[in-house]
Design a protein around this motif. Structure first.
Motif, PDB file in Angstrom:
ATOM      1  N   ALA A 169       0.842  -1.209   0.000  1.00 51.25           N
ATOM      2  CA  ALA A 169       0.000   0.000   0.000  1.00 51.25           C
ATOM      3  C   ALA A 169       0.877   1.259   0.000  1.00 51.25           C
ATOM      4  O   ALA A 169       0.606   2.214  -0.735  1.00 51.25           O
ATOM      5  N   GLN A 170       1.915   1.248   0.819  1.00 54.12           N
ATOM      6  CA  GLN A 170       2.831   2.390   0.897  1.00 54.12           C
ATOM      7  C   GLN A 170       3.536   2.613  -0.446  1.00 54.12           C
ATOM      8  O   GLN A 170       3.693   3.756  -0.892  1.00 54.12           O
ATOM      9  N   ALA A 171       3.941   1.547  -1.102  1.00 58.36           N
ATOM     10  CA  ALA A 171       4.578   1.667  -2.414  1.00 58.36           C
ATOM     11  C   ALA A 171       3.603   2.270  -3.430  1.00 58.36           C
ATOM     12  O   ALA A 171       3.995   3.082  -4.271  1.00 58.36           O
ATOM     13  N   GLY A 172       2.330   1.890  -3.339  1.00 57.91           N
ATOM     14  CA  GLY A 172       1.322   2.449  -4.246  1.00 57.91           C
ATOM     15  C   GLY A 172       1.138   3.936  -4.050  1.00 57.91           C
ATOM     16  O   GLY A 172       1.080   4.710  -5.011  1.00 57.91           O
ATOM     17  N   VAL A 173       1.058   4.367  -2.796  1.00 63.07           N
ATOM     18  CA  VAL A 173       0.914   5.804  -2.494  1.00 63.07           C
ATOM     19  C   VAL A 173       2.133   6.565  -3.011  1.00 63.07           C
ATOM     20  O   VAL A 173       2.004   7.627  -3.624  1.00 63.07           O
ATOM     21  N   ALA A 174       3.324   6.018  -2.776  1.00 65.81           N
ATOM     22  CA  ALA A 174       4.553   6.679  -3.230  1.00 65.81           C
ATOM     23  C   ALA A 174       4.593   6.779  -4.757  1.00 65.81           C
ATOM     24  O   ALA A 174       4.982   7.814  -5.306  1.00 65.81           O
TER      25      ALA A 174
ATOM     26  N   MET B 116      -9.808   6.876  -8.581  1.00 65.38           N
ATOM     27  CA  MET B 116      -9.150   5.725  -7.976  1.00 65.38           C
ATOM     28  C   MET B 116      -7.958   5.365  -8.852  1.00 65.38           C
ATOM     29  O   MET B 116      -8.091   5.250 -10.074  1.00 65.38           O
ATOM     30  N   ALA B 117      -6.795   5.213  -8.211  1.00 64.52           N
ATOM     31  CA  ALA B 117      -5.576   4.792  -8.892  1.00 64.52           C
ATOM     32  C   ALA B 117      -5.281   3.362  -8.446  1.00 64.52           C
ATOM     33  O   ALA B 117      -4.967   3.128  -7.285  1.00 64.52           O
ATOM     34  N   ILE B 118      -5.399   2.424  -9.374  1.00 65.71           N
ATOM     35  CA  ILE B 118      -5.156   1.016  -9.077  1.00 65.71           C
ATOM     36  C   ILE B 118      -3.813   0.650  -9.707  1.00 65.71           C
ATOM     37  O   ILE B 118      -3.671   0.679 -10.928  1.00 65.71           O
TER      38      ILE B 118
ATOM     39  N   ARG C 106      -4.990   2.226  -4.588  1.00 69.86           N
ATOM     40  CA  ARG C 106      -5.088   0.807  -4.260  1.00 69.86           C
ATOM     41  C   ARG C 106      -3.926   0.137  -4.990  1.00 69.86           C
ATOM     42  O   ARG C 106      -3.781   0.312  -6.203  1.00 69.86           O
ATOM     43  N   ALA C 107      -3.103  -0.579  -4.273  1.00 76.13           N
ATOM     44  CA  ALA C 107      -1.901  -1.171  -4.851  1.00 76.13           C
ATOM     45  C   ALA C 107      -1.828  -2.658  -4.556  1.00 76.13           C
ATOM     46  O   ALA C 107      -2.207  -3.103  -3.471  1.00 76.13           O
ATOM     47  N   PHE C 108      -1.311  -3.399  -5.546  1.00 77.78           N
ATOM     48  CA  PHE C 108      -1.230  -4.843  -5.443  1.00 77.78           C
ATOM     49  C   PHE C 108       0.076  -5.345  -6.045  1.00 77.78           C
ATOM     50  O   PHE C 108       0.630  -4.724  -6.954  1.00 77.78           O
ATOM     51  N   SER C 109       0.546  -6.492  -5.561  1.00 73.81           N
ATOM     52  CA  SER C 109       1.754  -7.114  -6.099  1.00 73.81           C
ATOM     53  C   SER C 109       1.484  -7.764  -7.454  1.00 73.81           C
ATOM     54  O   SER C 109       2.401  -7.971  -8.234  1.00 73.81           O
TER      55      SER C 109
END
Length: 133
Positions: free
Chosen positions: A8-13, A80-82, A55-58
């Motif tokens: 999640a933190q990587a997605g925000v960054a 929304m940024a996925i 929203r971030a996913f591997s």
């Protein structure tokens, strides 16, 4: 910190970096929730700030939206940024506005939750469309 929190933190960054390099100011949506994935975005010359939900996913994954979604105004964000593959060398981001999300969401047949499946958001028309924000 858990793997989920790091993702999640990587997605925000990633979202903050993409927007900042395009002249946007990116801030936490709430001063009390500095770890939130909801971002307030503003730019000089734009009338008012708006909210982007990261929203971030591997890998590819369904995006949970919650319950009681009756229309665009019931979503707590404007965009929304996925981001998928967010912790790889080649993350891919799909940007959907509120209406895009509403048109692509579906409800769990066994409960009150709504979500958007990867097959509904992984589309070239949403991929990296930073210029539409």
């Amino acid at each position: 910190m858990s793997n989920k929190a790091r993702t999640a933190q990587a997605g925000v960054a990633y979202i903050a970096w993409q927007l900042a390099r395009r002249g946007w100011e990116v801030l936490p949506a709430s001063e009390t929730q500095k770890q939130s994935t909801l971002l307030k975005v503003k730019k000089e010359g734009i009338s008012s700030p708006f909210l982007i939900q990261s929203r971030a996913f591997s890998s590819k994954a369904a995006v949970s939206l919650g319950a009681d979604i009756t229309g665009p105004d019931s979503l707590p964000f404007d965009w929304m940024a996925i981001t998928i593959n967010v912790r790889s060398e080649t993350p891919t981001c799909f940007l959907l506005n509120r209406q895009d999300v509403i048109e692509r969401m579906k409800q769990d047949p066994n409960g009150p939750l709504y979500w958007v499946d990867p097959s509904r958001y992984i589309d070239t028309k949403f991929e990296g469309r930073w210029d539409k924000i």
